[in-house]
Design a protein around this motif. Sequence first.
Motif, short mmCIF file in Angstrom:
data_model
loop_
_atom_site.label_atom_id
_atom_site.label_comp_id
_atom_site.label_asym_id
_atom_site.label_seq_id
_atom_site.Cartn_x
_atom_site.Cartn_y
_atom_site.Cartn_z
N ALA B 351 0.83 -1.21 0.00
CA ALA B 351 0.00 0.00 0.00
C ALA B 351 0.86 1.26 0.00
O ALA B 351 0.61 2.17 -0.77
CB ALA B 351 -0.93 -0.01 1.21
N LEU B 352 1.87 1.29 0.86
CA LEU B 352 2.73 2.47 0.97
C LEU B 352 4.18 2.07 0.77
O LEU B 352 4.59 0.96 1.13
CB LEU B 352 2.58 3.13 2.35
N HIS B 353 4.95 2.99 0.25
CA HIS B 353 6.39 2.77 0.06
C HIS B 353 7.12 3.97 0.66
O HIS B 353 6.79 5.11 0.36
CB HIS B 353 6.68 2.65 -1.45
N VAL B 354 8.06 3.68 1.54
CA VAL B 354 8.87 4.74 2.13
C VAL B 354 10.33 4.45 1.80
O VAL B 354 10.96 3.59 2.40
CB VAL B 354 8.70 4.81 3.68
N PRO B 355 10.87 5.14 0.79
CA PRO B 355 12.26 4.89 0.41
C PRO B 355 13.20 5.13 1.60
O PRO B 355 12.93 5.98 2.45
CB PRO B 355 12.51 5.91 -0.71
N GLN B 356 14.28 4.36 1.62
CA GLN B 356 15.28 4.48 2.68
C GLN B 356 15.71 5.93 2.84
O GLN B 356 16.03 6.59 1.85
CB GLN B 356 16.48 3.61 2.29
N GLY B 357 15.70 6.43 4.06
CA GLY B 357 16.15 7.80 4.30
C GLY B 357 15.06 8.84 4.14
O GLY B 357 15.20 9.97 4.57
N SER B 358 13.94 8.44 3.53
CA SER B 358 12.82 9.38 3.36
C SER B 358 11.88 9.26 4.56
O SER B 358 11.83 8.23 5.22
CB SER B 358 12.06 9.06 2.08
N ALA B 359 11.17 10.32 4.85
CA ALA B 359 10.17 10.24 5.91
C ALA B 359 8.79 10.48 5.32
O ALA B 359 7.87 10.88 6.01
CB ALA B 359 10.48 11.25 7.01
N LEU B 360 8.69 10.25 4.02
CA LEU B 360 7.44 10.55 3.34
C LEU B 360 6.89 9.30 2.66
O LEU B 360 7.45 8.84 1.66
CB LEU B 360 7.73 11.62 2.27
N PRO B 361 5.81 8.74 3.18
CA PRO B 361 5.24 7.56 2.52
C PRO B 361 4.57 7.97 1.22
O PRO B 361 3.89 9.00 1.18
CB PRO B 361 4.19 7.06 3.50
N CYS B 362 4.79 7.21 0.19
CA CYS B 362 4.03 7.44 -1.04
C CYS B 362 3.28 6.15 -1.38
O CYS B 362 3.59 5.09 -0.85
CB CYS B 362 4.94 7.88 -2.18
N ALA B 363 2.30 6.26 -2.23
CA ALA B 363 1.54 5.06 -2.62
C ALA B 363 2.50 4.08 -3.30
O ALA B 363 3.31 4.48 -4.13
CB ALA B 363 0.42 5.46 -3.55
N ALA B 364 2.40 2.82 -2.95
CA ALA B 364 3.20 1.81 -3.63
C ALA B 364 2.71 1.70 -5.06
O ALA B 364 1.51 1.81 -5.32
CB ALA B 364 3.08 0.47 -2.91
N PRO B 365 3.64 1.52 -6.02
CA PRO B 365 3.20 1.37 -7.42
C PRO B 365 2.15 0.27 -7.55
O PRO B 365 2.24 -0.77 -6.89
CB PRO B 365 4.49 0.98 -8.14
N ALA B 366 1.17 0.52 -8.39
CA ALA B 366 0.04 -0.40 -8.51
C ALA B 366 0.46 -1.78 -9.03
O ALA B 366 -0.23 -2.77 -8.78
CB ALA B 366 -1.02 0.21 -9.44
N HIS B 367 1.59 -1.84 -9.74
CA HIS B 367 1.99 -3.14 -10.30
C HIS B 367 2.80 -3.97 -9.30
O HIS B 367 3.11 -5.12 -9.60
CB HIS B 367 2.78 -2.94 -11.60
N TRP B 368 3.14 -3.45 -8.16
CA TRP B 368 3.81 -4.27 -7.15
C TRP B 368 2.81 -5.25 -6.55
O TRP B 368 1.71 -4.87 -6.15
CB TRP B 368 4.38 -3.39 -6.03
N ARG B 369 3.22 -6.49 -6.44
CA ARG B 369 2.34 -7.46 -5.77
C ARG B 369 3.15 -8.63 -5.24
O ARG B 369 4.17 -9.01 -5.81
CB ARG B 369 1.23 -7.96 -6.71
#
Lengths: 428, 428
Positions: B351-369
């Motif tokens: 659902a959410l992706h937080v890149p290493q070092g970032s403090a900002l969650p973004c929506a996980a790409p829809a094609h990830w499963r």
Amino acid sequence: MNKQGPCEEVCDSLPTISHLNKGLGPMDRPMSAEQIAAERWNLLADDLSLPAAVLYEDKLKHNLHWMQRFIESYGARLAPHGKTTMAPKLLAMQLQAGAWGITMATAHQTRVAYAHGVRRVLMANQLVGRENMETIAALLRDPEFDYFCLVDSAENANQLGRFFQAKGLRLQVLLELGMQDGRTGVRNTAQLAELLEELSRWKEVIVLCGVEVYEGISQDEDVVRGFLQWALDMAKIIVARGAITRTPMILSGAGSAWFDVVAELFSSAQLEHPAEVVLRPGCYLTHDVGAYKSALLRIVENNPVARGMKSTLQPAMQIWAYVHSVPEPTKAIVGMGKRDAAFDSGLPTPALHVPQGSALPCAAPAHWRLTRMMDQHAYLEIAAGDSIHVGDKIAFDISHPCLTFDKWRYLMVVDEDYIVIDVVETFF
Amino acid sequence: MNKQGPCEEVCDSLPTISHLNKGLGPMDRPMSAEQIAAERWNLLADDLSLPAAVLYEDKLKHNLHWMQRFIESYGARLAPHGKTTMAPKLLAMQLQAGAWGITMATAHQTRVAYAHGVRRVLMANQLVGRENMETIAALLRDPEFDYFCLVDSAENANQLGRFFQAKGLRLQVLLELGMQDGRTGVRNTAQLAELLEELSRWKEVIVLCGVEVYEGISQDEDVVRGFLQWALDMAKIIVARGAITRTPMILSGAGSAWFDVVAELFSSAQLEHPAEVVLRPGCYLTHDVGAYKSALLRIVENNPVARGMKSTLQPAMQIWAYVHSVPEPTKAIVGMGKRDAAFDSGLPTPALHVPQGSALPCAAPAHWRLTRMMDQHAYLEIAAGDSIHVGDKIAFDISHPCLTFDKWRYLMVVDEDYIVIDVVETFF
């Protein structure tokens, strides 16, 4: 059950087992394992609240020594995978029987092992994330704690290097080699070169102690043998680069399905560096009647050491439950569900039947089988006219011990008379 | 989080949360929930050891009130199924929001609820076995404890009658009616007659308070409606025989999938005895993005009350985990496994992706499963070139809350800034 060290003995005598757990006997307050053993709860006399998870002491001990002897006959070391049981008492038994160390899967699991006296952990996983690294760093302050984790990417090596350098600590790692289409692990020489280069930058911090594989994702022996052979070829490259700084280096593999093949290939490997073969099966202690039974049949058929041992692993864990209802002529409903037993690798198998009021377990009819499990119930297929009644007890053999253990905070250890003689606590 | 009664407040201030549990933040000794809340652990700043189970306070509260309002709009009572969460703090929230009582599945679960202040339990299961009956008998010594279990066979009625008569106690039961090819429950008028006859023998001991069904085993609305109609016809027979001794009688049904249909049919039932409709959904509190999301889509489409509410249930639980490795261009391996999330009704969904070092969650790409889960790992399918790195955090929505809750002894409650503001303990 065997105990190890003063910690376990103290824990055993503290009344820390809350009566708010499932699968226990008559309790109205927290008790100690010693107090419970003194009560001599009788499983057959309905002393336990079912469903309950039951371990058979004699079979556990048989399996314990069987695997230790098998591994030793190859001159290899046993580091049983502790994630299976997460039960410090069982880990202590395994160490006392001669295990080299304990395998764990996470920083949390490693902490649990350390807190219960385990002083050598092979964490068969990457160490990722600040708080997980902090957990390990705290344990590494103890110079007696021997710890290894896996590394399979330059990115992770860099993260570990920076973190542990800042802590002024050294971290022992094994380089993980992975199967194509598999799980973690370096796949090819390009990835290997990149990782070795990164490791060389951190050689004051990260100590490369050997090589690790996990072959258990494949069910095909040829694929497994091919992968292990490739891994040995890669190990030779790593050795040739002078990247290994431990003598003997560690060469580790083997889940619970292919330990014979890994023992055979790794213990006869010709590397230009002394090697210690460390094997990591976890499910052997309780064994099962599903995937691991099938694996064992293959092993006993093919492996000369296993054939020579004149006995095999025995299923040492069962889930006991009551028949709740017989609503249709060919269906009984049992009070055991997905909350109580693994269901991902075959449903539990009816093994024993104890009719209501009887104290004599008999073999469950061969045609009884589960057809479905819900959270708290199982559907048992029977034949019309079978003698089965509400309140009968059924003992189920299981498939996949890992996902059965983690459904229980306490498991009852019984003797051959089905008397509870000890309680095993888990830390999932 | 809301608290209820002095017990929970005292528990919250005792340092009973052991640092040997997974999914927690920095701890080197047991702490209390209050102490933990004061630490203000930040999920986005890597303060937690992942994998961790996270509950979103705002969404929990939204769901809590949504379901209470929905059920009340039918003039029905809500007895949330507590087996889903087994978390006393959440049960207390449900009661405080207006729940009539708590549903439980076993004697053990009932004892946990009672020990945490719940004083009305509908045990939606048969009570079988001496020690389970002893557990309930001990609770029934408290005249303030209002308890019901199910009965669906003369055999079980006889066992209960004998046991509770010997104890000098009265036991309230609901007669369970069951679906053909279903789970427990009386299937036909012959079984019903036999059961009613047995109950009439024990009428000084067993108090028949109403009728219960569980319709959730069917996924077909016509089947469910047909079954509920049949159950109402059977309820009329039971009433006509004068077998019911509670006014109002209880008419109970509804898991988390068909609560709208049961509310509609049961609340408009014409019985010759005043009836109180008690509905038992359990999964609504956290909801999910799997089976219960599908069920809700149907409900919102078909049910006028749900449509009129202008909001729906929201997924309130996620499992957070780290990316451990990106060993192939289209595959990442995540440190979350079958030990951490349900997998029997669809795998968890990124659902959410937080890149290493970032403090900002973004929506996980829809094609990830996820394509596969093992005990401690998940395989994440990605596209070649995706920006995903070791140490990135991914938050997974789940399917089947029941089998996710039971993998955690402690869940972290976070506010909208992902700060841990409370800890929820479970008792599985």
